[in-house]
Scaffold this motif. Structure first.
Motif, PDB file in Angstrom:
ATOM      1  N   GLU A   1       0.893  -1.129  -0.076  1.00  0.00           N
ATOM      2  CA  GLU A   1      -0.051   0.030   0.094  1.00  0.00           C
ATOM      3  C   GLU A   1       0.811   1.261  -0.016  1.00  0.00           C
ATOM      4  O   GLU A   1       2.087   1.348   0.440  1.00  0.00           O
ATOM      5  N   ASN A   2       0.485   2.434  -0.105  1.00  0.00           N
ATOM      6  CA  ASN A   2       1.168   3.845  -0.283  1.00  0.00           C
ATOM      7  C   ASN A   2       1.634   3.843   1.045  1.00  0.00           C
ATOM      8  O   ASN A   2       0.838   3.735   2.396  1.00  0.00           O
ATOM      9  N   GLY A   3       2.788   4.163   1.011  1.00  0.00           N
ATOM     10  CA  GLY A   3       3.473   4.480   2.231  1.00  0.00           C
ATOM     11  C   GLY A   3       4.297   3.144   2.904  1.00  0.00           C
ATOM     12  O   GLY A   3       4.655   3.414   4.168  1.00  0.00           O
ATOM     13  N   SER A   4       4.084   2.265   2.257  1.00  0.00           N
ATOM     14  CA  SER A   4       4.675   0.974   2.793  1.00  0.00           C
ATOM     15  C   SER A   4       6.227   0.864   2.767  1.00  0.00           C
ATOM     16  O   SER A   4       6.996   0.150   3.216  1.00  0.00           O
ATOM     17  N   GLY A   5       6.888   1.805   1.815  1.00  0.00           N
ATOM     18  CA  GLY A   5       8.403   2.039   1.896  1.00  0.00           C
ATOM     19  C   GLY A   5       8.923   1.476   0.329  1.00  0.00           C
ATOM     20  O   GLY A   5      10.062   1.584   0.331  1.00  0.00           O
ATOM     21  N   LYS A   6       8.041   1.329  -0.450  1.00  0.00           N
ATOM     22  CA  LYS A   6       8.701   0.924  -1.846  1.00  0.00           C
ATOM     23  C   LYS A   6       9.640   1.861  -2.569  1.00  0.00           C
ATOM     24  O   LYS A   6      10.665   1.432  -2.891  1.00  0.00           O
ATOM     25  N   THR A   7       9.130   2.962  -2.774  1.00  0.00           N
ATOM     26  CA  THR A   7      10.046   3.795  -3.405  1.00  0.00           C
ATOM     27  C   THR A   7      11.327   4.253  -2.635  1.00  0.00           C
ATOM     28  O   THR A   7      12.293   4.306  -3.003  1.00  0.00           O
ATOM     29  N   THR A   8      10.969   4.259  -1.271  1.00  0.00           N
ATOM     30  CA  THR A   8      12.356   4.575  -0.405  1.00  0.00           C
ATOM     31  C   THR A   8      13.297   3.347  -0.564  1.00  0.00           C
ATOM     32  O   THR A   8      14.489   3.584  -0.742  1.00  0.00           O
ATOM     33  N   LEU A   9      12.929   2.140  -0.793  1.00  0.00           N
ATOM     34  CA  LEU A   9      13.778   1.147  -0.927  1.00  0.00           C
ATOM     35  C   LEU A   9      14.703   1.264  -2.137  1.00  0.00           C
ATOM     36  O   LEU A   9      15.984   1.003  -2.340  1.00  0.00           O
ATOM     37  N   THR A  10      14.018   1.703  -3.192  1.00  0.00           N
ATOM     38  CA  THR A  10      14.717   1.851  -4.572  1.00  0.00           C
ATOM     39  C   THR A  10      15.790   3.135  -4.455  1.00  0.00           C
ATOM     40  O   THR A  10      16.706   2.980  -5.053  1.00  0.00           O
ATOM     41  N   LYS A  11      15.289   4.111  -3.735  1.00  0.00           N
ATOM     42  CA  LYS A  11      16.170   5.268  -3.485  1.00  0.00           C
ATOM     43  C   LYS A  11      17.512   4.876  -2.701  1.00  0.00           C
ATOM     44  O   LYS A  11      18.643   5.224  -2.787  1.00  0.00           O
ATOM     45  N   LEU A  12      17.470   3.737  -1.702  1.00  0.00           N
ATOM     46  CA  LEU A  12      18.518   3.049  -1.086  1.00  0.00           C
ATOM     47  C   LEU A  12      19.404   2.479  -2.028  1.00  0.00           C
ATOM     48  O   LEU A  12      20.397   2.410  -2.003  1.00  0.00           O
ATOM     49  N   LEU A  13      18.504   1.822  -2.692  1.00  0.00           N
ATOM     50  CA  LEU A  13      19.245   1.023  -3.958  1.00  0.00           C
ATOM     51  C   LEU A  13      20.143   1.631  -4.926  1.00  0.00           C
ATOM     52  O   LEU A  13      21.339   1.140  -4.911  1.00  0.00           O
ATOM     53  N   ALA A  14      19.839   2.850  -5.182  1.00  0.00           N
ATOM     54  CA  ALA A  14      20.385   3.933  -6.027  1.00  0.00           C
ATOM     55  C   ALA A  14      21.362   4.742  -5.433  1.00  0.00           C
ATOM     56  O   ALA A  14      21.840   5.553  -5.718  1.00  0.00           O
ATOM     57  N   ARG A  15      21.412   4.434  -4.026  1.00  0.00           N
ATOM     58  CA  ARG A  15      22.323   5.260  -3.001  1.00  0.00           C
ATOM     59  C   ARG A  15      21.803   6.938  -2.938  1.00  0.00           C
ATOM     60  O   ARG A  15      22.852   7.719  -2.968  1.00  0.00           O
ATOM     61  N   LEU A  16      20.476   7.078  -3.417  1.00  0.00           N
ATOM     62  CA  LEU A  16      20.172   8.688  -3.115  1.00  0.00           C
ATOM     63  C   LEU A  16      20.244   8.648  -1.628  1.00  0.00           C
ATOM     64  O   LEU A  16      20.281  10.225  -1.096  1.00  0.00           O
TER      65      LEU A  16
END
Length: 611
Positions: free
Chosen positions: A400-415
């Motif tokens: 669901e929205n806010g579950s951390g999906k986009t945050t995980l990808t930003k960590l993967l790209a080291r943003l």
């Protein structure tokens, strides 16, 4: 924005220590100016030094003309040759002075433009080095906004500094005449200009304090001004009837700033009258004394003209010097804002002994007890995350929205860097790789991708901007993402300006923009592909074709797909289910349905909408 925010600005006067400390920024500023154009700066300096000697020379020649005229008046036989030569000399000096003034103005303008351009580039370059988390901090935005405002207008400080030097030399030449004729006019001169200088210094500091403390509100005013008259917000403004709300809020903040500024301006005006009266009284006191000296025969009428002109010129020049010093101190305070921005350092940086990014990736990524919390947030975006992303594997992130999906990808790209735990790539901590090298190997298209107001070809080329002059690569990327159909329908095709901000611009629908953005992923040709809701704005047919091609794009590559559409995530080798920042489950589509957990619940809710 609806709630009332205290906009009272603090306008405490800065101390002399603070002002003088700010002057330490002038040397690095001058070095920046010099690097902008050494030849223009040197030429400016030479012109000013020559011009600084001319006022005293012109006044002295004027004195000689008057004395010679009186002498010739008393002679029976007139000889005007000397007067002609003096008048011609004065004319040539005045012409030279006018020429130098225009030359100085031209050089000031050209150097100012070059400096503005160079400093704007430097701000953009430094901003590109900073972390994504810093751009999410309002205090950082205040600093960046103040730095941006210094790119235009701070070059005036160069003119002020050189003018100071020019005026000091001018006063030296003018002062020589006063010292030889009536030396005690110098103390009177100082008494007449110091009060005005102190007043200007005080109110310049007040003005700086007002401007600095109102930076957040001025940013809000800029934002309100933008959303109140923008093609990007026009639909919502009209549909929801927001015009009155926005203009009212703008007026409230703008009027508050106006009242604060008005109060300061009126106070400055009143004190300015009093202090200027003191200076004027001093000047006319000295002028009266010079008249008495002339009447008594102590000096000639030519001396009277020279002294009164020199005194007047010295007074105005000295007032200018002191005023410019005060203004320079204020400008130096603004320079402090400018250089403070460049002191901001990124937290994510390349280590001194960085490891080359593996090409190709041999094993993949491993998250070990990874947790992440946004600055000033109470809740963890991700917590205790343990997962593996193997080489060449396609995984889908669901939740669901806010579950951390986009945050995980930003960590993967080291943003971002994890707040706790670590991420390994081929067994090595991600922090040991050069961030720029890492990001070159990762292609990401976020859900909120930027709709660049650029040519259609450039909009795709941003995926790999080094290839912007490679039309074959751009056309192929457009074909694979279905963007070629969009571009071919445009009047100028690949040379078409997209967006309404500029002349001849053409706007696109959400689905058309998404195809353009997908073209960037194909342009990238990276080892790791991350797509965040890549087909949210596409119709069913386009979505199906995009994913057929996406399978080809990701063949042999590691890929991460975020989608709320369960029809699209089924193509993944493995599906990760996130819930409130934690990994709740993982497996194939069939395995997750059999477990009847969160994934099955969300799948059935969505499927029910198609019944």
């Amino acid at each position: 924005m609806a709630k009332q925010i205290n906009t009272e600005a603090k306008t405490d006067t800065l101390t002399w220590k603070e002002k003088t400390q700010a002057l330490r920024y002038i040397p690095p500023f001058l070095r920046m100016i010099w690097k902008t154009s050494p030849s223009m700066v040197l030429g400016n300096l030479i012109c000013r030094l020559i011009k600084s000697a001319l006022p005293a020379l012109i006044l002295y020649i004027g004195k000689l003309i008057i004395d010679e005229a009186i002498l010739q008046f008393n002679l029976a036989e007139k000889d005007l040759d000397h007067i002609y030569l003096l008048v011609l000399a004065e004319l040539l000096l005045v012409i030279l002075s006018e020429f130098l003034a225009r030359q100085i103005s031209l050089l000031d303008s050209l150097v100012g433009d070059l400096f503005s351009n160079a400093s704007s580039v430097r701000i953009m370059q430094h901003a590109a080095l900073l972390d994504l988390s810093q751009f999410e901090d309002s205090a950082f935005y205040d600093k960046m906004e103040r730095a941006r405002r210094q790119t235009v207008g701070r070059s005036v400080l160069l003119s002020q500094l050189l003018s100071q030097l020019q005026d000091i030399v001018t006063i030296f030449f003018l002062g020589v005449g006063l010292v030889f004729l009536i030396p005690w006019l110098i103390p009177i001169l100082l008494i007449s200009v110091i009060p005005s200088f102190l007043g200007e210094t005080h109110f310049n500091a007040k003005s700086y304090s007002l401007t600095r403390n109102w930076t957040p509100k001025r940013r809000e005013l800029d934002y309100l001004r933008y959303i109140g008259a923008s093609n990007e917000t026009a639909k919502e403004i009209k549909i929801f009837g927001l015009s009155d709300f926005i203009t009212t809020r703008f007026s409230e903040v703008a009027d508050k700033y106006y009242e604060e500024n008005k109060k300061l301006a009126i106070t400055r005006f009143r004190w300015g009258i009093v202090l200027s009266f003191i200076g004027t009284a001093g000047y006319y006191g000295a002028y009266f004394i010079i008249l008495l000296q002339t009447v008594n025969g102590s000096i000639t009428i030519g001396d009277l003209a020279f002294l009164s002109g020199s005194f007047s010129k010295m007074k105005s020049t000295m007032e200018g010097i002191l005023s410019k010093f005060s203004s320079m101190a204020e400008s130096a305070l603004y320079l402090q804002d400018f250089f403070d921005f460049f002191k901001i350092e990124p937290k994510i940086f390349s280590p001194e002994q960085s490891i080359p990014f593996p090409s190709p990736i041999k094993e993949g990524f491993v998250f070990e007890n990874v947790g992440f919390k946004y600055d000033n947030a109470d809740k963890w975006a991700l917590r205790n995350l343990n997962l593996t992303l193997r080489k060449g594997e396609k995984i889908a992130l669901v939740g669901e929205n806010g579950s951390g999906k986009t945050t995980l990808t930003k960590l993967l790209a080291r943003l971002y860097d994890p707040t706790e735990g670590r991420i390994l790539l081929d067994g090595v901590d991600l922090k040991l790789y050069d961030p720029a090298d890492l990001r070159k190997s990762i292609g990401v298209i976020f859900q909120d991708f930027v709709r660049f107001q650029m040519l259609s070809s450039d909009n795709i080329a941003v995926g790999k901007i080094d290839e912007k002059n490679n039309p074959e690569a751009i056309i192929e990327a457009a074909r694979l993402s279905l963007a070629d159909e969009v571009i071919e329908s445009l009047p100028k095709k690949y040379e078409q300006m997209i967006g309404r901000r500029f002349d001849d611009g053409v706007d696109l629908s959400g689905g058309q923009w998404q195809k353009i953005a997908l073209g960037r992923a194909y342009m990238r040709a990276a080892q790791v592909i991350i797509l965040d809701e890549p087909t949210a704005a596409l119709d069913a047919r386009a979505e199906h074709e995009v994913f057929l091609r996406f399978s080809e794009l990701t063949k042999g590559k590691t890929s991460v797909l975020i989608s709320h559409r369960f029809s699209t995530v089924r193509m993944a080798d493995r599906i990760l289910v996130l819930d409130e920042g934690k990994l709740e489950d993982e497996g194939s589509h069939e395995e997750l349905l059999e477990r009847n957990g969160k994934y099955a619940e969300l799948f059935r809710l969505q499927a029910r909408g198609y019944l």
